[in-house]
Design a protein around this motif. Structure first.
Motif, PDB file in Angstrom:
ATOM      1  N   LYS A  36     -13.934  -2.196  -3.929  1.00  0.00           N
ATOM      2  CA  LYS A  36     -14.473  -1.274  -2.919  1.00  0.00           C
ATOM      3  C   LYS A  36     -13.370  -0.756  -1.992  1.00  0.00           C
ATOM      4  O   LYS A  36     -13.443   0.363  -1.494  1.00  0.00           O
ATOM      5  N   GLU A  37     -12.377  -1.608  -1.738  1.00  0.00           N
ATOM      6  CA  GLU A  37     -11.270  -1.197  -0.882  1.00  0.00           C
ATOM      7  C   GLU A  37      -9.996  -1.926  -1.274  1.00  0.00           C
ATOM      8  O   GLU A  37     -10.031  -3.032  -1.815  1.00  0.00           O
ATOM      9  N   ARG A  46       0.420  -1.272   5.908  1.00  0.00           N
ATOM     10  CA  ARG A  46      -0.613  -1.403   4.875  1.00  0.00           C
ATOM     11  C   ARG A  46      -1.787  -0.556   5.322  1.00  0.00           C
ATOM     12  O   ARG A  46      -2.405  -0.803   6.361  1.00  0.00           O
ATOM     13  N   LYS A  47      -2.083   0.457   4.529  1.00  0.00           N
ATOM     14  CA  LYS A  47      -3.121   1.428   4.851  1.00  0.00           C
ATOM     15  C   LYS A  47      -4.379   1.110   4.056  1.00  0.00           C
ATOM     16  O   LYS A  47      -4.330   1.002   2.827  1.00  0.00           O
ATOM     17  N   GLU A  67      -9.879   8.649   1.055  1.00  0.00           N
ATOM     18  CA  GLU A  67      -8.863   9.189   1.968  1.00  0.00           C
ATOM     19  C   GLU A  67      -8.034  10.330   1.382  1.00  0.00           C
ATOM     20  O   GLU A  67      -7.310  11.007   2.124  1.00  0.00           O
ATOM     21  N   PHE A  68      -8.084  10.543   0.061  1.00  0.00           N
ATOM     22  CA  PHE A  68      -7.251  11.570  -0.572  1.00  0.00           C
ATOM     23  C   PHE A  68      -8.114  12.544  -1.360  1.00  0.00           C
ATOM     24  O   PHE A  68      -8.978  12.132  -2.128  1.00  0.00           O
ATOM     25  N   SER A  69      -7.848  13.839  -1.190  1.00  0.00           N
ATOM     26  CA  SER A  69      -8.654  14.833  -1.909  1.00  0.00           C
ATOM     27  C   SER A  69      -7.820  15.731  -2.814  1.00  0.00           C
ATOM     28  O   SER A  69      -8.374  16.533  -3.552  1.00  0.00           O
ATOM     29  N   GLY A  81       2.611  -0.444  -3.883  1.00  0.00           N
ATOM     30  CA  GLY A  81       1.699  -1.516  -4.242  1.00  0.00           C
ATOM     31  C   GLY A  81       0.310  -1.364  -3.663  1.00  0.00           C
ATOM     32  O   GLY A  81       0.129  -0.820  -2.567  1.00  0.00           O
ATOM     33  N   LEU A  82      -0.666  -1.859  -4.421  1.00  0.00           N
ATOM     34  CA  LEU A  82      -2.056  -1.928  -3.981  1.00  0.00           C
ATOM     35  C   LEU A  82      -2.432  -3.405  -3.849  1.00  0.00           C
ATOM     36  O   LEU A  82      -2.224  -4.194  -4.772  1.00  0.00           O
TER      37      LEU A  82
END
Length: 171
Positions: A36-37, A46-47, A67-69, A81-82
């Motif tokens: 989910k996140e 870290r965003k 957050e990105f389109s 990194g995620l």
């Protein structure tokens, strides 16, 4: 122990709508479907990103974030990194550990109790993991992560007890 655990890295953009291909760093790539996140390590912070969709293209996760389109907004985050928080991590089985928790542990010899060195990396070979240990003298030794070699992992003590198999060290 690390608060954040890396589950992947942005490999590339996918299309023009802000989707990204993810290089997975987890044993279970299906976990991305339930995500989910995630936290994106931008290099400065870290965003927090919210996962809107997940699909697989050639067995590689493709994520879209709230957050990105468009492609221009995510282009700069290639190779970043995620991460997930520890409470979002996939539950471990008995005798399984997160690599992040193993790095830095002292490696102790079973036969004489002496410190062999420090675990510096875990190599994932497919058959079994291999622990890279930097010894006190600066040399490195590779230990297979198998029951015959890795006798005990104690995260509380910060130690791994190992049986050094014949031929691994020049003694």
């Amino acid at each position: 122990m690390e608060e954040f655990l890396q589950v992947g890295a942005i490999a590339n953009t996918h299309g023009i709508a802000g989707e990204v291909k993810v290089f997975p760093m987890t044993d279970d790539i299906k976990r991305f479907k339930k995500l989910k996140e995630v936290y994106l390590d931008t290099g400065k912070e870290r965003k927090l990103l919210h996962v809107v969709s997940c699909k697989f293209v050639k067995n590689q996760p493709v994520l879209r974030f709230k957050e990105f389109s468009n492609i221009n907004e995510v282009e700069m985050y290639k190779r970043k990194g995620l991460f997930v928080t520890r409470d979002q991590a996939v539950p471990l089985e008995k005798d399984e550990y997160f690599i992040a928790d193993l790095i830095g542990l002292s490696v102790i010899r079973e036969d004489n109790g002496e410190v062999l060195g420090e675990l510096t990396d875990v190599l994932q070979t497919g058959a079994n993991d291999v622990y890279e240990v930097k010894m006190e003298d600066g040399k490195e030794v590779l230990l297979p992560a198998i029951r015959e070699c890795i006798k005990n992992v104690d995260l509380q003590k910060g130690e791994i007890t190992v049986h050094v198999m014949k031929g691994l060290l020049d003694e």
